[in-house]
Write an enzyme that holds these catalytic residues in place. Structure first.
Site, PDB file in Angstrom:
ATOM      1  CB  SER A   1      -0.880  -0.007   1.238  1.00 23.98           C
ATOM      2  OG  SER A   1      -0.053  -0.086   2.379  1.00 23.98           O
ATOM      3  NE  ARG A   2      -0.292   5.546  -4.536  1.00 21.33           N
ATOM      4  CZ  ARG A   2       0.659   5.634  -5.452  1.00 21.33           C
ATOM      5  NH1 ARG A   2       1.886   5.949  -5.091  1.00 21.33           N
ATOM      6  NH2 ARG A   2       0.404   5.410  -6.717  1.00 21.33           N
TER       7      ARG A   2
ATOM      8  CB  SER B   1       3.636   5.288   8.166  1.00 19.76           C
ATOM      9  OG  SER B   1       3.596   4.831   6.834  1.00 19.76           O
TER      10      SER B   1
ATOM     11  CG  ASP C   1      -3.723  -0.624  13.252  1.00 13.99           C
ATOM     12  OD1 ASP C   1      -4.452  -1.400  12.624  1.00 13.99           O
ATOM     13  OD2 ASP C   1      -2.583  -0.303  12.887  1.00 13.99           O
TER      14      ASP C   1
END
Lengths: 512, 512
Positions: free
Chosen positions: A204-205, A209, A266
């Site tokens: 993923s991009r 982060s 998360d």
């Protein structure tokens, strides 16, 4: 019929949420009341396909006239009928699976069919952002039982396409994140592919982060590849480093992530489901999961790491995935650079076997690559690390990386390091006793990473290093003055480094 | 400076969420990455006021050109600078109070200052819908301690204006909802105002129910009145029935409700905080809260009603509000009509002392009015109900209602009952043993209420009534064929009535 409007495509990209535009003076509907309902359903006159959308009220006929119903790009594509088609709108009934979300809010355990229904509704954009957020928070707060994590994973896999590479051994690695730098994939992939194992790395991009594998690889080569191209490169080179967004893999996960990330939520269950759904959909058969543990990493202590490891193993086993977990050192960033250009530099230094290459990044990559190589039945247990180092030092890994870059399409205008540069100095003499991963990531993001690939942080000191007051701990790089200012100000408030007496050195596990 | 754009006002009303529009080819920012971040902050070049907004990407220069930054109506008004002003955008840092929301998701108890910060951020549109939804679900799931409900109530009051009527006794009543019909306010207000007590009734429009007090009153008179008009009418008539949306009362509550309602979340803590914040902000000193209890009401059993009553009392006491709770019969709709036109008809029949008026609506209104009248120190305890009936039968209540209607501005083109009409028949001989409030409300909403004021359900049978197979239970009224079809289909699947043997009659509390 007064309630028919003409469909119009409104060139607004509303990102994972369908939006309908109704003029305030619309002759067919009292727009104001509809808007408060949050969602409407739109279908062609006389029936047919249907989309759900939230409603915005428009006062400018250049966007939508009183005789029209506008749909955002996503919603228009999903409805799939031509502009100008007569359409009707009605108060939307909530998606059927929302009752299950309410049960989850009440703390109940959901079953397999309920997760299937939720994932299917989400993948079809039937949930508003409000409803997705409710689902995510309810899961995070009530927690997911192990069987629920499995059900959610299976449901997300079923929501999209599934790649099949036609081979029994398709390897991959995934790090749960939280440690800046740490760009091992750019090193591990060519080593493993050079050995001949199939390693089709989709990633993923970065969003929360400072850099993702796709952002970093994009400094070197094209990453938005068609499934056809991926197949061809995998056949020829045995590996690639591509962005996963072009294939429709576990799309329900993409939609949920778009809500999870701004919330910085998360939870273990959602993390495991998200990672494993993507990997299984991408056709992986063997997976190494890297869980960094450290005081400022996502996982802070051994007990949590153990819980997460067991959850990965259990769900992986149920999915028929060969899965191994590695707990790694997450006490500080891995490598020197944080940000796409800087991380690409580090990875290429390692591949070039440059003596200046960051030793920690090299070592971690070799250990990971070794574990992956041992998935090959022909490699003897315990020999993987040595074999990986041979492939690296012989130059075969670098040659493979160059071949992959050529195959994907070399970036002929690679981005350069941001020209604005500021060194953050140590406030006192001593030894580095702690580095805060989150603060370093925050500073790199404020500097502009990953949107501006040349922005980031270049670290000069690691845990256990001695330092004198005024010496540079790291440099901030940026391209735009506003970003540069924000990042400097943040580093001024808290540089993210703790400096202590030299005798603290041993107690903090530093000096590696 | 490449990162300056010209501010543009985009005539889109995005309802309680700020939206910024950036052209895909914007020369200053890579829009795609920004969009994934969910929120940006916008401020005039060189500093000054700042708004947070979610980002939509535009491909049509008629909406926003690559040199411009568009803002939705809400966001533009909030930024408060002229169109054409050079502005800058940056990645938004999350609102400060979001850390408290994360603590709530983890099940922690929040303090007074945390609720103040959350309400202030919400009232200023600093929360995205995703974040508001997270807050609401976290509160609903973890529950709010009593002191938290008080803190949230105070915080919502502090987020807006507060009316002061300059009198020591300002009465109001509020029903927690969930029972269709039940439009007692249109009867109670003129009775109490005719006696001379100040009763400035502000109420909401319906969103998830088939009619609110404001929707119903709007069939008779204008309800969107300026604070100046409200003050004048209160002085002259001692009461009014207005929509509360024009004064800025507890705006954080309005924003939260816009998210709560689509989720159909109505946890006790948030219900109490929402109701009491609005009432205190509206200047009430004395309040009667009506809690209907029944198998298909919001509160289904006595234990839950008791918990809710204690919570209302405790928070009311802490706020210095004289508050009394009445538990009422919520086993079936109150009155005959469900929907604005039908409910206005019922209320006017009661005020006209028409023998055909629904007896249950009349009786409930008299009991409520009686309790309110006894708040007058001059009225002897136990005499309120009799006094209320005298005011009603003497015609003084009707005269007061007519005066209030004239003062607010009579509706010269009152809406009429929907011409499409369908009678739902009983499936068998017997006695009505149950009526499902939720199903009746659902059918009335599908028929078009409250957006179409003439739509709704007209009930012919009540609990305990005998019925023969084929006789009509109720009529559905609608204006538009599509709505009519939906409502009929829903009633066909489940009419919301249960018919049993005549001897079941006594057991179900029917036959009143």
């Amino acid at each position: 019929m007064p309630e028919t409007l003409l469909l119009r495509r409104v060139a607004i990209d509303t990102y994972h949420e369908n939006v309908a535009y109704l003029h305030r003076d619309c002759r067919a509907y009292r727009s104001e009341g509809f808007q408060a309902l949050n969602k409407v359903e739109i279908h062609p006159e006389g029936g047919g396909p249907l989309v759900l959308a939230v409603l915005n009220v428009v006062d400018d006929p250049a966007i939508t006239t009183p005789d029209e119903l506008g749909l955002s790009e996503q919603a228009f594509a999903q409805l799939g009928v031509a502009a100008g088609t007569p359409v009707q709108i009605a108060q939307a009934r909530p998606p059927g699976s929302l009752e299950a979300v309410h049960r989850k809010i009440q703390g109940k355990r959901l079953g397999r069919e309920e997760y299937q229904a939720i994932a299917a509704d989400i993948a079809c954009n039937r949930y508003s952002k409000i409803e997705m957020s409710a689902f995510i928070v309810a899961c995070a707060q009530a927690g997911l039982e192990r069987d629920e994590v499995l059900s959610l994973t299976e449901a997300m896999i079923a929501s999209g396409e599934r790649l099949d590479w036609g081979e029994p051994l398709v390897v991959d690695k995934h790090c749960i994140g939280g440690v800046p730098g740490n760009r091992t994939s750019l090193i591990v992939t060519p080593i493993v592919a050079a050995h001949g194992l199939l390693f089709p790395k989709t990633s993923s991009r970065a969003i929360t982060s400072p850099a993702g594998t796709a952002d970093t690889m994009e400094c070197l080569a094209r990453v938005a590849l068609e499934p056809r191209e991926l197949r061809e490169i995998a056949r020829r080179e045995r590996g690639f480093l591509a962005w996963g967004g072009t294939a429709r893999l576990a799309p329900a996960d993409d939609v949920l992530i778009a809500v999870e990330r701004p919330l910085s939520l998360d939870s273990p269950g959602q993390m495991v489901a998200s990672i494993l759904a993507k990997k299984v959909a991408a056709g992986s058969t063997h997976l190494i999961v890297d869980i960094p543990v450290g005081p400022s990493a996502k996982i802070r202590e051994g007990r949590d790491a153990l819980y997460l490891r067991k959850l990965f193993e259990l769900v992986g086993d149920c999915l028929g995935l060969h899965l191994e977990v590695m707990l790694t050192d997450g006490s500080q960033p891995v490598g020197r650079g944080v940000g796409p250009v800087l991380e690409a530099r580090d990875a290429m230094q390692v591949l070039q076997d440059d003596p200046q290459a960051p030793a920690d990044l090299r070592e971690k990559s070799l250990v990971l690559a070794g574990r992956l190589l041992e998935l090959d039945p022909g490699v003897r247990g315990g020999q993987g690390r040595t074999l990986a180092e041979e492939i690296l030092t012989s130059g075969r890994a670098l040659a493979k990386m160059e071949a992959i870059i050529e195959a994907q399409g070399r970036n002929r205008e690679p981005p350069t390091l941001g020209a604005l540069r500021h060194e953050v100095p140590a406030a006192s003499d001593g030894v580095i006793t702690a580095i805060d991963n989150r603060q370093i990531a925050r500073i790199a993001r404020l500097a502009g990473a990953p949107l501006d690939p040349g922005a980031g942080v270049d670290l000069y000191r690691r845990l256990g290093d001695p330092v004198r007051a005024g010496e540079a701990l790291y440099a901030i790089h940026a391209q735009f003055p506003a970003d540069f200012h924000f990042a400097r100000a943040q580093a001024g408030r808290d540089p993210g480094y703790r400096i202590g007496e030299p005798n603290h050195r041993a107690r903090n596990g530093a000096g590696e």
